[in-house]
Write an enzyme that holds these catalytic residues in place. Sequence first.
Site, PDB file in Angstrom:
ATOM      1  N   ARG A 226      40.330  32.477  53.240  1.00  8.51           N
ATOM      2  CA  ARG A 226      40.157  33.910  52.915  1.00  8.51           C
ATOM      3  C   ARG A 226      40.297  34.751  54.181  1.00  8.51           C
ATOM      4  NH1 ARG A 226      37.516  31.003  49.152  1.00  8.51           N
ATOM      5  NH2 ARG A 226      38.237  31.495  47.042  1.00  8.51           N
TER       6      ARG A 226
ATOM      7  N   ASP B   7      44.031  28.310  49.821  1.00  7.72           N
ATOM      8  CA  ASP B   7      43.481  29.040  48.675  1.00  7.72           C
ATOM      9  C   ASP B   7      44.473  30.112  48.254  1.00  7.72           C
ATOM     10  OD1 ASP B   7      41.539  30.304  46.800  1.00  7.72           O
ATOM     11  OD2 ASP B   7      40.124  29.000  47.836  1.00  7.72           O
TER      12      ASP B   7
ATOM     13  N   HIS C 207      43.511  28.279  42.660  1.00  9.08           N
ATOM     14  CA  HIS C 207      43.351  28.693  44.067  1.00  9.08           C
ATOM     15  C   HIS C 207      44.591  28.330  44.888  1.00  9.08           C
ATOM     16  CE1 HIS C 207      39.251  30.158  43.792  1.00  9.08           C
ATOM     17  NE2 HIS C 207      38.954  29.123  43.025  1.00  9.08           N
TER      18      HIS C 207
ATOM     19  N   ASP D  29      38.607  23.400  41.250  1.00  7.76           N
ATOM     20  CA  ASP D  29      37.659  24.390  40.719  1.00  7.76           C
ATOM     21  C   ASP D  29      38.379  25.569  40.089  1.00  7.76           C
ATOM     22  OD1 ASP D  29      38.598  24.918  43.344  1.00  7.76           O
ATOM     23  OD2 ASP D  29      36.994  26.370  43.691  1.00  7.76           O
ATOM     24  N   GLU D  30      37.676  26.210  39.196  1.00  7.99           N
ATOM     25  CA  GLU D  30      38.050  27.522  38.660  1.00  7.99           C
ATOM     26  C   GLU D  30      39.524  27.561  38.231  1.00  7.99           C
ATOM     27  OE1 GLU D  30      34.843  30.391  40.779  1.00  7.99           O
ATOM     28  OE2 GLU D  30      36.514  29.831  42.061  1.00  7.99           O
TER      29      GLU D  30
ATOM     30  N   TYR E 220      24.769  28.282  49.089  1.00  7.01           N
ATOM     31  CA  TYR E 220      25.940  29.069  49.472  1.00  7.01           C
ATOM     32  C   TYR E 220      25.523  30.069  50.553  1.00  7.01           C
ATOM     33  CZ  TYR E 220      29.439  27.340  46.201  1.00  7.01           C
ATOM     34  OH  TYR E 220      30.369  26.561  45.559  1.00  7.01           O
TER      35      TYR E 220
ATOM     36  N   ASP F 285      27.275  32.247  52.123  1.00 10.97           N
ATOM     37  CA  ASP F 285      27.830  33.598  52.050  1.00 10.97           C
ATOM     38  C   ASP F 285      26.965  34.489  51.155  1.00 10.97           C
ATOM     39  OD1 ASP F 285      28.923  31.606  50.228  1.00 10.97           O
ATOM     40  OD2 ASP F 285      30.087  33.234  49.322  1.00 10.97           O
TER      41      ASP F 285
ATOM     42  N   GLU G   3      35.368  35.363  52.062  1.00 14.27           N
ATOM     43  CA  GLU G   3      36.033  36.600  51.643  1.00 14.27           C
ATOM     44  C   GLU G   3      35.360  37.819  52.292  1.00 14.27           C
ATOM     45  OE1 GLU G   3      38.792  37.086  50.053  1.00 14.27           O
ATOM     46  OE2 GLU G   3      38.648  39.265  49.897  1.00 14.27           O
TER      47      GLU G   3
HETATM   48  C1  ACM Z   1      33.619  26.983  44.521  1.00 10.80           C
HETATM   49  O1  ACM Z   1      32.686  27.653  44.978  1.00 10.80           O
HETATM   50  N1  ACM Z   1      34.570  27.559  43.796  1.00 10.80           N
HETATM   51  C2  ACM Z   1      33.697  25.557  44.742  1.00 10.80           C
END
Ligand code: ACM
Length: 439
Positions: free
Chosen positions: A81, A110, A181, A242-243, A314, A316, A366
């Site tokens: 990011r 990403d 990503h 992920d995602e 996390y 962040d 980010e």
């Molecule tokens: C993540 O936080 N998308 C692994």
Amino acid sequence: MTHREDGTIPPEGYRLEITPEAITLSASDAAGRFYGEQTLRQLRGPSAFRAAGFAPDPVPCGVVTDHPRFAWRGCLLDVARNFRTKAEVLRFIDLLAAHKLNVLHFHLTDDQGWRVQIPEFPRLTSVGGWRHGSMVGRHDGPERDGRPHGGFYTTDDLREIVAYAAQRHITVVPEIDVPGHSQAAIAAYPELGTGEPVEVWTSWGVNPRLLDPKESTVDFYRRVLDAVLEIFPSEVIAIGGDEVPGATERHAWFVDRMIEHLESRGRRALGWDEILDGKPATSAIIGSWRGEEAGVVAAKAGHDVVMCPEQHVYLDHRQADHPDEPIPVGFLRTLADFYAYEPYPADLPEDARPRILGAQAQVWTEHLDSVRRVDYAVFPRLCAFAEVVWSSGPRDFGEFSARLAEAHLPRLDALGVEYRALDGPHPWQRRPGVPGRPR
Ligand code: ACM
């Protein structure tokens, strides 16, 4: 100092004996010796943490017998990011080592950037390494800051990073995130997606643009992975997963091909917990990030697991609920919350405990666009996390915070770490008017 081999000491453990006459450091492996030296450095006082030490404190006499609770004591650093320079990465490795952490999960690709040079596919970095702008503390809407940024590491830069980390008993686990990503890669080679031209993403979050899971994409990523394996000796290689909005069986098939390819090269895949939906081979390690439940499910199914639930670790995410907290995003997780985190989920069956390799804190960037912002987000919460994954036995936050304030923050000061002061941000660390996205 006298070094002794002692095969009875557990892996990564040490025994440090200090008498008026001598210092003796015993260990059964090189990592244990290294951690004993780190402890000795702590005993020498803050000046031992300066780039050039002076006037170290006399060390107190005594015996320290110590070994880590978990074999995987990780921290993810997202350099996709917002790029971090090689020098900043080396410094980050020093900081991990000073806290006896031993895995750097290096999030290299990403939607917002591709940071690893792959000689066969130069556009990954010449195009995918550069972002035209970003949103700065916002998630929705068309506003961008118009400030282009980016960068990448050459294969030699990465070899240097790997070697530097290895000297500090840290394994660098590279991550190539697929099949979501991946917009930076698609920007470089549109045929990896729908063929439509896209730019490196200036937004962030869950992106509907995915890799097209066709044979030629598998082939491309096999070659990418082979180039990555030449740089990174780590047995574990992260493949994301992920995602993936609208994930189909074909996307799970794609992830399986990556797992299989790594296996064929004698390595192991680490994927985020979404990959469990595709019932991957049990050789795949699962990063339990959406919560703790996936970790329990994975461990019961026979996967090794790294616990990294976003509700707990996390870095962040915001560390206070105060209006002065800069760019507040995610869950509120204070220093005390980090210290209270328990890597074994409460409902994990006893026989699945050996599957939990350890835990990993995560630094998504980010909203962390400089090393100073990273320092602020990471410290001192990472100090609490480091103790969680290293130490066994009861934890008392009052005792920890007194020790932190008296003994450890002076070390961070000596190291030049711009941590969040216990009573909140300094005026220059605030970001008034930048809304963030608290949950
Ligand atoms: C993540 O936080 N998308 C692994």
